[in-house]
Design a protein around this motif. Structure first.
Motif, PDB file in Angstrom:
ATOM      1  N   ASN A   4      15.065  -6.277   2.652  1.00 50.74           N
ATOM      2  CA  ASN A   4      14.711  -6.710   4.153  1.00 50.74           C
ATOM      3  C   ASN A   4      13.377  -7.090   4.293  1.00 50.74           C
ATOM      4  OD1 ASN A   4      17.561  -5.604   5.380  1.00 50.74           O
ATOM      5  ND2 ASN A   4      16.662  -3.749   4.353  1.00 50.74           N
ATOM      6  N   MET A   5      13.238  -8.331   4.405  1.00 47.42           N
ATOM      7  CA  MET A   5      12.033  -8.982   4.475  1.00 47.42           C
ATOM      8  C   MET A   5      11.104  -8.295   5.868  1.00 47.42           C
ATOM      9  SD  MET A   5       9.851 -10.868   3.300  1.00 47.42           S
ATOM     10  CE  MET A   5       8.155 -11.490   3.623  1.00 47.42           C
ATOM     11  N   ASP A   6      11.828  -8.172   7.005  1.00 47.62           N
ATOM     12  CA  ASP A   6      11.333  -7.581   8.065  1.00 47.62           C
ATOM     13  C   ASP A   6      10.620  -6.196   7.790  1.00 47.62           C
ATOM     14  OD1 ASP A   6      13.725  -6.734   7.882  1.00 47.62           O
ATOM     15  OD2 ASP A   6      13.941  -6.474  10.316  1.00 47.62           O
ATOM     16  N   LYS A   7      11.531  -5.346   7.376  1.00 54.10           N
ATOM     17  CA  LYS A   7      11.061  -3.996   6.891  1.00 54.10           C
ATOM     18  C   LYS A   7       9.932  -3.749   5.924  1.00 54.10           C
ATOM     19  CE  LYS A   7      14.491  -2.551   9.452  1.00 54.10           C
ATOM     20  NZ  LYS A   7      15.372  -3.690   9.590  1.00 54.10           N
ATOM     21  N   ILE A   8       9.706  -4.887   5.215  1.00 59.34           N
ATOM     22  CA  ILE A   8       8.815  -4.919   3.966  1.00 59.34           C
ATOM     23  C   ILE A   8       7.654  -5.285   5.165  1.00 59.34           C
ATOM     24  CG2 ILE A   8       7.583  -6.184   2.029  1.00 59.34           C
ATOM     25  CD1 ILE A   8      10.476  -6.558   1.205  1.00 59.34           C
ATOM     26  N   ILE A   9       7.630  -6.230   5.749  1.00 60.33           N
ATOM     27  CA  ILE A   9       6.166  -6.880   6.681  1.00 60.33           C
ATOM     28  C   ILE A   9       5.826  -5.749   7.495  1.00 60.33           C
ATOM     29  CG2 ILE A   9       5.533  -8.467   8.313  1.00 60.33           C
ATOM     30  CD1 ILE A   9       7.399 -10.426   7.160  1.00 60.33           C
ATOM     31  N   ILE A  10       6.944  -5.096   8.331  1.00 62.35           N
ATOM     32  CA  ILE A  10       6.507  -3.949   9.098  1.00 62.35           C
ATOM     33  C   ILE A  10       5.623  -2.798   8.604  1.00 62.35           C
ATOM     34  CG2 ILE A  10       7.454  -2.067  10.668  1.00 62.35           C
ATOM     35  CD1 ILE A  10       9.648  -3.767  11.302  1.00 62.35           C
ATOM     36  N   GLY A  11       6.166  -2.286   7.361  1.00 62.21           N
ATOM     37  CA  GLY A  11       5.227  -1.378   6.547  1.00 62.21           C
ATOM     38  C   GLY A  11       4.061  -1.642   6.198  1.00 62.21           C
ATOM     39  N   SER A  12       4.041  -3.202   5.654  1.00 69.39           N
ATOM     40  CA  SER A  12       2.674  -3.568   4.906  1.00 69.39           C
ATOM     41  C   SER A  12       1.588  -3.785   6.083  1.00 69.39           C
ATOM     42  CB  SER A  12       3.091  -4.952   4.097  1.00 69.39           C
ATOM     43  OG  SER A  12       4.101  -4.657   3.275  1.00 69.39           O
ATOM     44  N   ILE A  13       2.143  -4.197   7.146  1.00 65.54           N
ATOM     45  CA  ILE A  13       0.824  -4.521   8.112  1.00 65.54           C
ATOM     46  C   ILE A  13       0.618  -3.414   8.940  1.00 65.54           C
ATOM     47  CG2 ILE A  13       1.857  -7.028   8.192  1.00 65.54           C
ATOM     48  CD1 ILE A  13       2.918  -6.572  10.996  1.00 65.54           C
ATOM     49  N   ILE A  14       1.137  -2.393   8.774  1.00 70.41           N
ATOM     50  CA  ILE A  14       0.846  -1.221   9.886  1.00 70.41           C
ATOM     51  C   ILE A  14      -0.644  -0.776   9.750  1.00 70.41           C
ATOM     52  CG2 ILE A  14       1.278   0.749   8.062  1.00 70.41           C
ATOM     53  CD1 ILE A  14       2.722   0.434  11.594  1.00 70.41           C
ATOM     54  N   ARG A  15      -1.210  -0.889   8.547  1.00 72.75           N
ATOM     55  CA  ARG A  15      -2.891  -0.659   8.407  1.00 72.75           C
ATOM     56  C   ARG A  15      -3.392  -1.301   9.148  1.00 72.75           C
ATOM     57  NH1 ARG A  15      -7.342  -0.548   8.085  1.00 72.75           N
ATOM     58  NH2 ARG A  15      -8.926  -0.154   6.147  1.00 72.75           N
ATOM     59  N   LEU A  16      -3.193  -2.745   9.632  1.00 70.81           N
ATOM     60  CA  LEU A  16      -3.910  -3.493  10.441  1.00 70.81           C
ATOM     61  C   LEU A  16      -3.871  -3.268  11.911  1.00 70.81           C
ATOM     62  CD1 LEU A  16      -3.047  -6.846   8.453  1.00 70.81           C
ATOM     63  CD2 LEU A  16      -5.317  -5.378   8.233  1.00 70.81           C
ATOM     64  N   THR A  70       2.368 -10.534   3.744  1.00 69.79           N
ATOM     65  CA  THR A  70       3.530 -11.194   4.004  1.00 69.79           C
ATOM     66  C   THR A  70       4.129 -12.053   2.938  1.00 69.79           C
ATOM     67  OG1 THR A  70       3.012 -11.030   6.474  1.00 69.79           O
ATOM     68  CG2 THR A  70       5.017 -12.681   5.624  1.00 69.79           C
ATOM     69  N   PHE A  71       2.992 -12.756   2.272  1.00 67.62           N
ATOM     70  CA  PHE A  71       2.945 -13.824   1.282  1.00 67.62           C
ATOM     71  C   PHE A  71       3.575 -12.828  -0.033  1.00 67.62           C
ATOM     72  CE2 PHE A  71       1.886 -15.756  -2.761  1.00 67.62           C
ATOM     73  CZ  PHE A  71       2.385 -17.074  -2.640  1.00 67.62           C
ATOM     74  N   CYS A  72       2.874 -11.762  -0.298  1.00 64.78           N
ATOM     75  CA  CYS A  72       3.327 -10.716  -1.238  1.00 64.78           C
ATOM     76  C   CYS A  72       4.629 -10.118  -1.351  1.00 64.78           C
ATOM     77  CB  CYS A  72       2.239  -9.632  -1.662  1.00 64.78           C
ATOM     78  SG  CYS A  72       0.562 -10.203  -1.997  1.00 64.78           S
ATOM     79  N   GLY A  73       5.084  -9.627   0.018  1.00 66.63           N
ATOM     80  CA  GLY A  73       6.324  -9.170   0.354  1.00 66.63           C
ATOM     81  C   GLY A  73       7.441 -10.376  -0.032  1.00 66.63           C
ATOM     82  N   ALA A  74       7.226 -11.421   0.384  1.00 64.79           N
ATOM     83  CA  ALA A  74       8.205 -12.572   0.455  1.00 64.79           C
ATOM     84  C   ALA A  74       8.373 -13.040  -1.090  1.00 64.79           C
ATOM     85  CB  ALA A  74       7.509 -13.968   0.881  1.00 64.79           C
ATOM     86  N   VAL A  75       7.214 -12.911  -2.020  1.00 53.85           N
ATOM     87  CA  VAL A  75       7.492 -13.173  -3.388  1.00 53.85           C
ATOM     88  C   VAL A  75       8.284 -12.260  -4.185  1.00 53.85           C
ATOM     89  CG1 VAL A  75       6.427 -13.175  -5.567  1.00 53.85           C
ATOM     90  CG2 VAL A  75       5.132 -14.291  -3.494  1.00 53.85           C
ATOM     91  N   PHE A  76       8.198 -10.830  -3.818  1.00 50.70           N
ATOM     92  CA  PHE A  76       8.901  -9.768  -4.465  1.00 50.70           C
ATOM     93  C   PHE A  76      10.175 -10.077  -3.905  1.00 50.70           C
ATOM     94  CE2 PHE A  76       5.040  -7.320  -4.719  1.00 50.70           C
ATOM     95  CZ  PHE A  76       5.151  -6.918  -6.168  1.00 50.70           C
ATOM     96  N   LEU A  77      10.591 -10.445  -2.488  1.00 52.99           N
ATOM     97  CA  LEU A  77      11.950 -10.746  -1.919  1.00 52.99           C
ATOM     98  C   LEU A  77      12.597 -11.633  -2.650  1.00 52.99           C
ATOM     99  CD1 LEU A  77      13.895  -9.347   0.222  1.00 52.99           C
ATOM    100  CD2 LEU A  77      13.197 -11.199   1.647  1.00 52.99           C
TER     101      LEU A  77
END
Length: 257
Positions: free
Chosen positions: A190-202, A176-183
């Protein structure tokens, strides 16, 4: 039980299945089929998500054993499939006990994916899910790099022996922090779309699916344990994401909202 015991073989096959994420009914059925194939006189087994209890009478000698499951072991469908195939071959009479033990040792040694392959799979998966849930190509690209960071972090925590819940909480916070920095740098949409994709592995999809199958098979205790585990992991992911988003939103004056 000695190394050439059919009861010991059945028990160890159940151990491999349980450690690698098989549902309870599969573990119990496999052990019973192997015991029947080798004509064990009497065989009783009770399987939970964290233990196997098995007793049997083989050649007039009664044996009893108990196994404590290691809950931190990662899921390995290749090993599950290989043990299933071995059990079918045993039922067909294609292996002696000694030969089956040799094959089982090969199954135990089946490796997990290499780190580069795991990193690539996590990155591509994160990018695809970000795009699938409505993100732009820029969101997918950011999720790709977040996926790389996530898999490397999970590899590091795995070697350090960090608990599952702390791992999921910290890993979700990291991506989430990494995605927020890029944003915030203007590289995403879209922050929410970045987070959704990033956490799917978990996301504990296998644990949730297996718990439902356990419920349908009447293994209510094991199903409840796995369901609780999935809910707790999901809660840790939510806390990790929520804390970082809230903290950064306060620091940036709501730029992430």
């Amino acid at each position: 039980m000695n190394k050439t015991s059919a009861l010991e073989l059945s028990f160890q096959m159940g151990e491999v299945l349980l450690k690698n994420g098989a549902e309870i009914s599969r573990v119990q059925e496999t052990m019973e089929r192997v015991a029947t194939a080798y004509e064990i006189d009497t065989f009783n087994v009770y399987v939970l998500t964290n233990a196997i209890f098995a007793t049997g009478v083989e050649q007039g000698v009664e044996h009893a054993a108990r196994l404590k499951h290691v809950p931190s072991t990662a899921i390995h469908f290749g090993r599950i499939s290989a043990v299933n195939q071995l059990s079918r071959e045993i039922v067909q009479g294609r292996h002696t006990v000694e030969e089956a033990f040799a094959v089982l040792e090969q199954v135990r040694d089946m490796p997990y994916s290499t780190l580069p392959l795991a990193v690539l799979a996590c990155a591509v998966g994160s990018a695809c899910f970000s795009y699938l849930f409505g993100g732009s190509w820029r969101d997918a690209l950011i999720a790709f790099f977040c996926g790389i960071a996530l898999e490397l972090y999970l590899y590091w925590t795995g070697r350090k022996g960090l608990s599952k819940f702390l791992t999921n909480l910290s890993a979700s916070a990291l991506v989430t922090f990494c995605g927020a920095v890029f944003l915030l740098l203007g590289l995403g949409d879209n922050m929410d779309k970045i987070i959704i994709g990033s956490i799917i592995r978990l996301v504990p999809g296998v644990a949730l699916t297996t718990s439902i199958r356990d419920f349908f098979n009447g293994d209510y205790l094991s199903g409840a344990i796995r369901m609780l585990d999935a809910v707790l992991v999901g809660g840790c992911i939510a806390v990790g994401v929520g804390v970082v988003v809230r903290a950064l939103s306060l620091l940036t004056g709501g730029a992430l909202l």
